[in-house]
Write an enzyme that holds these catalytic residues in place. Structure first.
Site, PDB file in Angstrom:
ATOM      1  N   LYS A  17       0.858  -1.202   0.000  1.00 40.42           N
ATOM      2  CA  LYS A  17       0.000   0.000   0.000  1.00 40.42           C
ATOM      3  C   LYS A  17       0.891   1.247   0.000  1.00 40.42           C
ATOM      4  CE  LYS A  17      -4.087  -2.127   2.047  1.00 40.42           C
ATOM      5  NZ  LYS A  17      -3.680  -3.477   2.483  1.00 40.42           N
ATOM      6  N   SER A  73     -12.679  -2.662   1.502  1.00 38.38           N
ATOM      7  CA  SER A  73     -13.883  -3.441   1.826  1.00 38.38           C
ATOM      8  C   SER A  73     -14.443  -3.148   3.217  1.00 38.38           C
ATOM      9  CB  SER A  73     -13.548  -4.927   1.741  1.00 38.38           C
ATOM     10  OG  SER A  73     -12.516  -5.233   2.655  1.00 38.38           O
TER      11      SER A  73
HETATM   12  P1  XMP Z   1      -9.237 -11.858   4.668  1.00 41.46           P
HETATM   13  O1  XMP Z   1      -8.666 -12.622   5.812  1.00 41.46           O
HETATM   14  O2  XMP Z   1     -10.303 -10.887   5.068  1.00 41.46           O
HETATM   15  O3  XMP Z   1      -7.973 -10.998   4.132  1.00 41.46           O
HETATM   16  O4  XMP Z   1      -9.659 -12.738   3.529  1.00 41.46           O
HETATM   17  C1  XMP Z   1      -8.058 -10.005   3.142  1.00 41.46           C
HETATM   18  C2  XMP Z   1      -6.675  -9.605   2.721  1.00 41.46           C
HETATM   19  O5  XMP Z   1      -6.735  -8.597   1.719  1.00 41.46           O
HETATM   20  C3  XMP Z   1      -5.947  -7.457   2.120  1.00 41.46           C
HETATM   21  N1  XMP Z   1      -6.575  -6.253   1.577  1.00 41.46           N
HETATM   22  C4  XMP Z   1      -7.743  -5.843   1.799  1.00 41.46           C
HETATM   23  N2  XMP Z   1      -8.618  -6.421   2.597  1.00 41.46           N
HETATM   24  N3  XMP Z   1     -10.140  -4.752   1.964  1.00 41.46           N
HETATM   25  C5  XMP Z   1      -9.803  -5.860   2.671  1.00 41.46           C
HETATM   26  O6  XMP Z   1     -10.632  -6.391   3.385  1.00 41.46           O
HETATM   27  C6  XMP Z   1      -9.300  -4.144   1.142  1.00 41.46           C
HETATM   28  O7  XMP Z   1      -9.636  -3.197   0.497  1.00 41.46           O
HETATM   29  C7  XMP Z   1      -8.026  -4.724   1.082  1.00 41.46           C
HETATM   30  N4  XMP Z   1      -6.975  -4.433   0.392  1.00 41.46           N
HETATM   31  C8  XMP Z   1      -6.066  -5.402   0.703  1.00 41.46           C
HETATM   32  C9  XMP Z   1      -5.870  -7.544   3.630  1.00 41.46           C
HETATM   33  O8  XMP Z   1      -4.712  -6.897   4.090  1.00 41.46           O
HETATM   34  C10 XMP Z   1      -5.797  -9.049   3.815  1.00 41.46           C
HETATM   35  O9  XMP Z   1      -4.489  -9.481   3.553  1.00 41.46           O
END
Ligand code: XMP
Length: 269
Positions: free
Chosen positions: A97, A153
């Site tokens: 990021k 998200s």
């Molecule tokens: P999970 O455990 O929720 O991990 O499946 C999501 C991964 O994506 C990265 N990440 C985001 N996560 N919204 C998110 O929820 C975003 O916009 C976003 N961008 C990147 C997060 O760091 C984790 O590794």
């Protein structure tokens, strides 16, 4: 230095083509978010190796995050994990990021690319000139990818990514993330991250990007979004962390998500 997929194949595709080929060859659009943690670096590496070994038949790539880099630093252990992923023909993404000024951004990108990552996630909030220009130029020189964070998200994401701003070209009032999607297109990014928790945002972004820039959607399973809805909305790849590695049977969970995504893609076609 880790041998990348690009070197293995002797080709020089752009990252977006590399991940497309990889996902087609491996029949998976799932990128594993390697967000595993442990205070003991040896235990942590062992757990990372185990999870990559276990789920590699069902994924096309691995996304590393800053928590893992903070634990292990960019030393041999991280390079070994990158190498392991590449040996399994998986692509690797560093979720940095990036969001500082150009010279420090360049140093950050250079270090991650030197460690062997195929692509890096960067934040478009800092803009092009004196911001991400150096990062895109460095990536282009090395045939590496830059993926832009277009909309997140989590609940609070709309305060930044969803706030209403003026489009400098049309003077129309539009949500910030639409400008970021336009940036991704204009800057020739290799991907755009759009949270899966609001599939309509994916649809809006996909309309702008079409086949030029693939959409990566995190937020499925653990954050409640459905893989099927994200794919139907236009996501090209799903980023999945806890839904796989926190499951009691990670291999089964990865396969289940992959199969659901593949049958949704078939249904769409
Ligand atoms: P999970 O455990 O929720 O991990 O499946 C999501 C991964 O994506 C990265 N990440 C985001 N996560 N919204 C998110 O929820 C975003 O916009 C976003 N961008 C990147 C997060 O760091 C984790 O590794």
């Amino acid at each position: 230095m880790s041998k990348t997929l690009i070197e293995v194949d002797g080709l020089l595709p752009r990252f977006k083509d590399l991940i497309k080929n990889t996902s087609e060859n491996l029949a998976s659009n799932i990128v594993l978010a390697l967000d595993i943690d442990n205070e003991d670096p040896k235990v942590l590496v062992k757990k990372c190796v185990e999870i990559i070994d276990t789920v590699s038949p069902h994924i096309c790539g691995v996304k590393f995050g800053r928590p893992l880099i903070l634990r292990l630093s960019l030393n041999m252990q991280i390079r070994d994990l990158i190498r392991l992923a590449h040996e399994k023909r998986l692509i690797t993404i560093m979720d940095a990021k990036i969001n500082d000024v150009a010279h420090t951004n360049l140093s950050i990108a250079t270090q991650y690319f030197d460690a062997g990552f195929d692509a890096i996630i960067a934040s478009p909030f800092v803009g092009w000139e004196g911001g991400l220009d150096t990062v895109f130029q460095e990536a282009s020189k090395r045939n590496k990818g830059i993926i832009l964070l277009v909309h997140m998200s989590h609940k609070g994401a709309s305060q930044g990514y969803g706030r209403i701003v003026m489009d400098p070209d049309s003077t129309e009032k539009i949500p910030q993330f639409i400008l970021f999607a336009k940036n991704a297109l204009a800057w020739k990014a290799d991907g755009a991250v759009v949270g899966a928790t609001h599939p309509n945002n994916i649809t809006v972004v996909k309309k702008i990007l079409d086949e030029n820039v693939p959409v990566f959607a995190p937020g499925v399973i653990a954050q409640g979004a459905s893989p099927k809805d994200a794919i139907m909305a236009g996501a090209d790849y799903l980023i999945v962390g806890r839904g796989i590695f926190s499951s009691s049977e990670p291999e089964k969970s990865a396969k289940k998500i992959k199969d659901e995504v593949n049958s949704t893609i078939k249904y769409k076609c």
